[in-house]
Design a protein around this motif. Structure first.
Motif, PDB file in Angstrom:
ATOM      1  N   SER A 126       0.818  -1.209   0.000  1.00  0.00           N
ATOM      2  CA  SER A 126       0.000   0.000   0.000  1.00  0.00           C
ATOM      3  C   SER A 126       0.853   1.259   0.000  1.00  0.00           C
ATOM      4  CB  SER A 126      -0.939   0.010   1.215  1.00  0.00           C
ATOM      5  OG  SER A 126      -0.211   0.197   2.412  1.00  0.00           O
ATOM      6  N   ARG A 127       2.107   1.144   0.457  1.00  0.00           N
ATOM      7  CA  ARG A 127       2.978   2.325   0.525  1.00  0.00           C
ATOM      8  C   ARG A 127       3.739   2.574  -0.772  1.00  0.00           C
ATOM      9  NH1 ARG A 127       4.726   0.524   5.821  1.00  0.00           N
ATOM     10  NH2 ARG A 127       6.695  -0.117   4.894  1.00  0.00           N
ATOM     11  N   SER A 128       3.867   1.540  -1.594  1.00  0.00           N
ATOM     12  CA  SER A 128       4.661   1.718  -2.808  1.00  0.00           C
ATOM     13  C   SER A 128       4.051   0.929  -3.959  1.00  0.00           C
ATOM     14  CB  SER A 128       6.105   1.255  -2.577  1.00  0.00           C
ATOM     15  OG  SER A 128       6.134  -0.110  -2.250  1.00  0.00           O
ATOM     16  N   VAL A 129       4.139   1.515  -5.153  1.00  0.00           N
ATOM     17  CA  VAL A 129       3.653   0.844  -6.348  1.00  0.00           C
ATOM     18  C   VAL A 129       4.798   0.015  -6.929  1.00  0.00           C
ATOM     19  CG1 VAL A 129       2.747   1.165  -8.670  1.00  0.00           C
ATOM     20  CG2 VAL A 129       2.038   2.697  -6.818  1.00  0.00           C
ATOM     21  N   ILE A 130       4.539  -1.258  -7.102  1.00  0.00           N
ATOM     22  CA  ILE A 130       5.569  -2.141  -7.658  1.00  0.00           C
ATOM     23  C   ILE A 130       5.432  -2.131  -9.174  1.00  0.00           C
ATOM     24  CG2 ILE A 130       6.484  -4.480  -7.673  1.00  0.00           C
ATOM     25  CD1 ILE A 130       5.124  -4.895  -4.975  1.00  0.00           C
ATOM     26  N   THR A 131       6.391  -1.553  -9.856  1.00  0.00           N
ATOM     27  CA  THR A 131       6.342  -1.463 -11.313  1.00  0.00           C
ATOM     28  C   THR A 131       6.677  -2.810 -11.931  1.00  0.00           C
ATOM     29  OG1 THR A 131       8.673  -0.878 -11.505  1.00  0.00           O
ATOM     30  CG2 THR A 131       7.115   0.935 -11.149  1.00  0.00           C
ATOM     31  N   SER A 132       6.339  -2.967 -13.203  1.00  0.00           N
ATOM     32  CA  SER A 132       6.656  -4.207 -13.907  1.00  0.00           C
ATOM     33  C   SER A 132       8.164  -4.414 -13.951  1.00  0.00           C
ATOM     34  CB  SER A 132       6.078  -4.180 -15.321  1.00  0.00           C
ATOM     35  OG  SER A 132       6.586  -3.076 -16.054  1.00  0.00           O
ATOM     36  N   ARG A 133       8.903  -3.307 -14.067  1.00  0.00           N
ATOM     37  CA  ARG A 133      10.366  -3.423 -14.067  1.00  0.00           C
ATOM     38  C   ARG A 133      10.856  -3.938 -12.721  1.00  0.00           C
ATOM     39  NH1 ARG A 133      14.779   1.500 -14.923  1.00  0.00           N
ATOM     40  NH2 ARG A 133      16.648   0.209 -14.667  1.00  0.00           N
ATOM     41  N   GLY A 134      10.288  -3.389 -11.636  1.00  0.00           N
ATOM     42  CA  GLY A 134      10.684  -3.843 -10.310  1.00  0.00           C
ATOM     43  C   GLY A 134      10.348  -5.297 -10.089  1.00  0.00           C
ATOM     44  N   GLN A 135       9.197  -5.729 -10.594  1.00  0.00           N
ATOM     45  CA  GLN A 135       8.814  -7.127 -10.452  1.00  0.00           C
ATOM     46  C   GLN A 135       9.762  -8.016 -11.250  1.00  0.00           C
ATOM     47  OE1 GLN A 135       5.149  -8.868 -12.349  1.00  0.00           O
ATOM     48  NE2 GLN A 135       4.500  -8.990 -10.205  1.00  0.00           N
ATOM     49  N   THR A 136      10.130  -7.565 -12.435  1.00  0.00           N
ATOM     50  CA  THR A 136      11.062  -8.348 -13.263  1.00  0.00           C
ATOM     51  C   THR A 136      12.417  -8.472 -12.580  1.00  0.00           C
ATOM     52  OG1 THR A 136       9.962  -7.637 -15.300  1.00  0.00           O
ATOM     53  CG2 THR A 136      12.222  -8.455 -15.495  1.00  0.00           C
ATOM     54  N   GLN A 137      12.895  -7.392 -11.972  1.00  0.00           N
ATOM     55  CA  GLN A 137      14.182  -7.435 -11.282  1.00  0.00           C
ATOM     56  C   GLN A 137      14.128  -8.380 -10.087  1.00  0.00           C
ATOM     57  OE1 GLN A 137      14.687  -3.238 -10.459  1.00  0.00           O
ATOM     58  NE2 GLN A 137      15.977  -2.930 -12.271  1.00  0.00           N
ATOM     59  N   ALA A 138      13.004  -8.356  -9.361  1.00  0.00           N
ATOM     60  CA  ALA A 138      12.861  -9.249  -8.216  1.00  0.00           C
ATOM     61  C   ALA A 138      12.845 -10.698  -8.662  1.00  0.00           C
ATOM     62  CB  ALA A 138      11.581  -8.912  -7.455  1.00  0.00           C
ATOM     63  N   ARG A 139      12.121 -10.995  -9.745  1.00  0.00           N
ATOM     64  CA  ARG A 139      12.072 -12.361 -10.260  1.00  0.00           C
ATOM     65  C   ARG A 139      13.450 -12.809 -10.752  1.00  0.00           C
ATOM     66  NH1 ARG A 139       7.890 -15.330 -11.418  1.00  0.00           N
ATOM     67  NH2 ARG A 139       8.955 -16.206 -13.228  1.00  0.00           N
ATOM     68  N   SER A 140      14.165 -11.893 -11.393  1.00  0.00           N
ATOM     69  CA  SER A 140      15.493 -12.228 -11.898  1.00  0.00           C
ATOM     70  C   SER A 140      16.426 -12.602 -10.753  1.00  0.00           C
ATOM     71  CB  SER A 140      16.065 -11.052 -12.691  1.00  0.00           C
ATOM     72  OG  SER A 140      17.380 -11.336 -13.131  1.00  0.00           O
ATOM     73  N   ALA A 141      16.335 -11.860  -9.656  1.00  0.00           N
ATOM     74  CA  ALA A 141      17.169 -12.166  -8.493  1.00  0.00           C
ATOM     75  C   ALA A 141      16.828 -13.539  -7.930  1.00  0.00           C
ATOM     76  CB  ALA A 141      16.973 -11.088  -7.425  1.00  0.00           C
ATOM     77  N   LEU A 142      15.550 -13.821  -7.803  1.00  0.00           N
ATOM     78  CA  LEU A 142      15.143 -15.110  -7.249  1.00  0.00           C
ATOM     79  C   LEU A 142      15.501 -16.271  -8.164  1.00  0.00           C
ATOM     80  CD1 LEU A 142      11.661 -14.055  -5.840  1.00  0.00           C
ATOM     81  CD2 LEU A 142      13.666 -14.707  -4.501  1.00  0.00           C
ATOM     82  N   GLU A 143      15.477 -16.047  -9.465  1.00  0.00           N
ATOM     83  CA  GLU A 143      15.803 -17.106 -10.407  1.00  0.00           C
ATOM     84  C   GLU A 143      17.277 -17.488 -10.369  1.00  0.00           C
ATOM     85  OE1 GLU A 143      14.292 -15.452 -13.991  1.00  0.00           O
ATOM     86  OE2 GLU A 143      12.230 -16.164 -13.639  1.00  0.00           O
ATOM     87  N   SER A 144      18.096 -16.667  -9.680  1.00  0.00           N
ATOM     88  CA  SER A 144      19.513 -17.024  -9.528  1.00  0.00           C
ATOM     89  C   SER A 144      19.708 -18.069  -8.437  1.00  0.00           C
ATOM     90  CB  SER A 144      20.333 -15.773  -9.186  1.00  0.00           C
ATOM     91  OG  SER A 144      20.047 -15.321  -7.865  1.00  0.00           O
ATOM     92  N   LEU A 145      18.655 -18.363  -7.688  1.00  0.00           N
ATOM     93  CA  LEU A 145      18.738 -19.338  -6.605  1.00  0.00           C
ATOM     94  C   LEU A 145      18.637 -20.761  -7.137  1.00  0.00           C
ATOM     95  CD1 LEU A 145      16.345 -17.654  -3.992  1.00  0.00           C
ATOM     96  CD2 LEU A 145      18.845 -17.441  -4.151  1.00  0.00           C
TER      97      LEU A 145
END
Length: 244
Positions: free
Chosen positions: A154-173
């Motif tokens: 609710s405090r921040s809008v998660i942009t598609s770019r931000g979501q992609t970066q988060a997924r990219s980080a997790l996919e390194s696991l």
């Protein structure tokens, strides 16, 4: 500043509360366990910081866990937590709160606290929580985890770019790390994750540490946030995007 107790083995605890009766009660609860020792008390956040600084300057072992009240004079628990976790990252902070202080408690999590407990918690639960955070775990119930995620969204809008970066980080696991991260994101502790994945708790602890190092995250709470920013869930060692 309150005089400190004799140094002993096991987990060392510092109690910070402006109410003498509360400190006395927590001390009794903690000291009932042979492996837990209260090594000091402070009646506000600034005194806690000063005490830790004095111990560090003297080369003395710092407490493993700080039990921190929120509403205190001079310096409150949130600001004290931020200072302590910044200056002494090896010291874990457990916030002691009441039902009507959730807003404060979530602020403390943002400041680096390892979790929080209700002030009317039972002795056994308090002792388990202290051991857990001293061992690198977090004390976050599923209710708290869900509310924390909701408030962050609710405090921040998660942009598609931000979501992609988060997924990219997790996919390194690795697949195992993804499984563990998914369960951390659900608010499970190491023992619960071990039971779910049929692993040893020590193995889970090492895996969480690898995740934090690989993703350059500070703590388990940041794993929760990253996972939910990615909008994913872990299914059979895979990342699956959830509908939002």
């Amino acid at each position: 500043m309150i005089g400190d107790a004799a140094i002993g083995a096991g987990v060392h605890v510092l109690i910070v509360d402006d109410q003498r009766a509360a400190r006395a009660g927590l001390t009794l609860m903690v000291d009932r366990a042979e492996d837990l020792t209260v090594v000091g008390e402070a009646d506000n956040g600034q005194e806690a910081i000063d005490l830790l600084e004095a111990w560090a300057a003297a080369g003395r072992r710092l407490p493993d866990v700080v039990l921190m009240d929120i509403r205190m004079p001079v310096l409150n628990g949130i600001d004290a937590t931020a200072a302590i976790t910044r200056r002494h990252p090896g010291v874990q902070v457990l916030i002691m709160t009441t039902y009507d202080e959730d807003d404060y408690a979530f602020g403390a999590l943002d400041a680096g606290a390892a979790g929080f407990l209700l002030k009317d918690t039972r002795t056994a639960d308090l002792q388990r929580a202290i051991r857990a955070v001293a061992d690198g775990d977090a004390v976050l119930t599923p209710r708290i985890t869900a509310e924390m995620i909701r408030r962050r969204r609710s405090r921040s809008v998660i942009t598609s770019r931000g979501q992609t970066q988060a997924r990219s980080a997790l996919e390194s696991l690795s697949p195992r790390e993804i499984d563990v991260a998914a369960l951390v994101a659900q608010g499970l502790n190491n023992a619960e994750i071990a039971g779910r994945l049929t692993l040893q708790p020590d193995s889970v602890k090492k895996t969480v540490s690898r995740i934090l190092t690989r993703l350059q995250l500070r703590d388990r709470i940041q794993i929760v946030v990253l996972w939910n920013h990615a909008g994913c869930r872990g299914v059979k060692n895979e990342l699956v995007t959830t509908d939002r």
